[in-house]
Write an enzyme that holds these catalytic residues in place. Structure first.
Site, short mmCIF file in Angstrom:
data_model
loop_
_atom_site.label_atom_id
_atom_site.label_comp_id
_atom_site.label_asym_id
_atom_site.label_seq_id
_atom_site.Cartn_x
_atom_site.Cartn_y
_atom_site.Cartn_z
N LYS A 47 30.88 75.17 43.73
CA LYS A 47 30.15 74.02 43.18
C LYS A 47 30.01 72.96 44.26
CE LYS A 47 30.33 70.98 39.07
NZ LYS A 47 31.12 70.64 37.86
N SER A 122 28.64 70.95 33.46
CA SER A 122 27.89 70.56 34.64
C SER A 122 27.90 71.62 35.75
CB SER A 122 28.48 69.27 35.21
OG SER A 122 29.82 69.47 35.64
N SER A 146 33.25 71.50 31.73
CA SER A 146 32.17 71.92 32.63
C SER A 146 32.32 73.30 33.26
CB SER A 146 31.97 70.90 33.73
OG SER A 146 31.23 69.83 33.24
N1 GLN Z 1 29.88 67.61 29.56
C1 GLN Z 1 30.93 66.73 29.93
C2 GLN Z 1 30.39 65.45 30.49
O1 GLN Z 1 29.21 65.33 30.55
C3 GLN Z 1 31.88 67.42 30.83
C4 GLN Z 1 31.69 67.20 32.28
C5 GLN Z 1 32.67 67.93 33.13
O2 GLN Z 1 33.54 68.65 32.64
N2 GLN Z 1 32.55 67.71 34.42
O3 GLN Z 1 31.10 64.58 30.86
#
Ligand code: GLN
Length: 453
Positions: A47, A122, A146
């Site tokens: 990532k 994400s 995420s």
């Molecule tokens: N979907 C969550 C957010 O928007 C999780 C993000 C993550 O785990 N980095 O914050």
């Protein structure tokens, strides 16, 4: 590890990456050099918020366009020392804020199962890269789900270790008390092999802990008490219900005891998460000020330069979170929001600690439904609700894994297992048992291939 081989992986990248947009940077095949070691020949996608020396580190943001990481994250050092090769940097929501990878400044990632749909977020690029066989395993980061949510949307395994098990040194911080690097794979045993090399204390990260045992101990359901959460069962969607019910039946038939648990605070987790995560993000992202790193929109003096730069280079979701986080930390509102959220977080932790006095594992859906169409993305707040099942593991630090569990409407459905702190080995043993005994290979192809759908 069952590796695909560099040739096949690079052929996959050449065939699919233009369409899927999973990688933002691909290391030329001739420049990749795996070494000898337990992970020799393993190709890893990373990532783009995890530092790999000499490669870009954009975090999916215009703010860091052109920024090159000066050093390796600890996990990268450990993986490459074990013989693994980094093949590229994976697309992501800007600074890991999002649930669909539609907040990347570098374009959407498409779901390899259906290009009209999101791969989740994400870490959508990492998930799509593993599902479309453009790497053997990939790293993501999981602050509120995420890794697990995109894994679930792409029909693969997504694991968030116990907080501290993987060093966060070299991971660009979003919300430090929730962030963990996580792993995507097509098989649970691949995760185990990666963790055996990468986990453990690191003097660069004071929150890192001793690695738990990842050696396969075998899993016997008849010795297991598996918790199911009554409040979740009342609200389960028709998309995940059949897979969830079948999984419970399978475990019961193998001798597991199913224990109903009550989680009355379940509907507070989104608010607690949004307060804690945005508060920490507003502090962590203050380093992007137009002075350090790359992008600078020159203004008159420090304040104006910072304001101009942040106004221009942060995307709307990141701005929203910084504003909210700054507000909940402001003197007038700190007690009513941040402090209160921190207290409820403790109540949630105690509740889950109590669960693990009664059961060894908790089974829940990973997501409310299947991957949605990008054109039908829910609004900002509905998108936040996406994380209702995954957030508890971040608030408590507990390890959790999303496992593929069948399909609905020809799209993958994922379930989630959570274990007590440092019981990561048990979690992976359980996932491996489900892979052999529950996964219905007729309905879900492990590691789907973009060109065969
Ligand atoms: N979907 C969550 C957010 O928007 C999780 C993000 C993550 O785990 N980095 O914050």
């Amino acid at each position: 590890m069952e590796t695909l081989g560099k040739k096949e992986i690079y052929a996959g990248i050449a065939a699919h990456n233009t369409a899927l947009n999973a990688y933002l940077q691909v290391v030329p095949e001739t420049a990749t050099q795996g070494g000898a070691g337990p992970l020799s020949g393993v190709c890893v996608g990373v990532k783009d918020n995890i530092a790999v020396a000499g490669l870009q580190l954009t975090c999916g943001s215009k703010f860091l366009e052109g920024y090159i990481a000066p050093y390796n994250a600890t996990v990268i050092d450990r993986l490459t020392a074990a013989g693994a090769t980094v093949v590229g940097k994976c697309n992501m929501d800007e600074f890991a804020m999002g649930s669909a990878t539609t907040y990347s400044a570098y374009g959407d990632v498409l779901n390899p199962w259906d290009e009209e749909r999101t791969p989740g977020g994400s870490s959508g690029g990492s998930a799509a890269a593993v599902a479309a066989k453009m790497c053997d395993v990939a790293l993501g980061s999981d602050t509120g789900g995420s890794v697990r949510q995109p894994a679930s949307y792409c029909g693969i395994y997504g694991y968030k270790p116990t907080y501290g098990t993987l060093s966060r040194y070299g991971l660009t911080a979003f919300a430090s008390s929730l962030d963990q690097i996580g792993v995507f794979a097509r098989r649970p045993d691949d995760i185990r092999e990666l963790m055996q090399v990468a986990a453990g204390r690191d003097h660069h990260d004071a929150t890192s802990i001793e690695a738990p045992s990842f050696g396969a101990k075998g899993f016997s359901p008849s010795e297991m008490r598996i918790g199911v959460i009554t409040e979740y069962e009342k609200n389960m969607s028709a998309a995940v219900r059949p897979a969830y019910d079948r999984c419970i039946e399978k475990l019961k038939a193998a001798g597991a005891t199913i224990v109903p648990l009550s989680f009355p605070e379940y509907d507070t987790v989104i608010s607690v998460y949004q307060v804690v995560a945005t508060a920490e993000a507003s502090s962590n992202l203050s380093r992007f000020d137009g002075i350090r790193y790359t992008a600078r929109a020159e203004g008159c003096g420090f304040r104006e330069t910072t304001a101009q730069s942040r106004g221009r280079w942060f995307g709307p979701e990141v701005k929203r979170r910084i504003l909210l986080g700054t507000w909940v930390l402001s003197r007038a509102y700190y007690d009513s929001y941040y402090l209160r959220a921190a207290k409820v977080r403790t109540v949630i932790l105690k509740r889950w600690q109590e669960f693990f006095r009664q059961v060894e594992l908790v089974l829940t859906p990973a997501t409310a439904g299947i991957a949605f169409k990008r054109a039908e993305q829910p609004d900002t707040f509905a998108l936040y609700l996406e994380d209702i099942f995954t957030i508890p593991a971040n608030l408590t630090g507990m390890p959790a894994i999303a496992v593929p569990a069948g399909t609905h409407d020809r799209m993958p459905v994922g379930l989630q297992l959570t274990a007590d702190l440092s019981k990561d080995g048990l979690l992976l043993d359980a996932a491996a048992w489900l892979e052999k005994n529950f996964m219905d290979f007729a309905t879900i192809e492990r590691g789907c291939r973009h060109d065969t759908i």
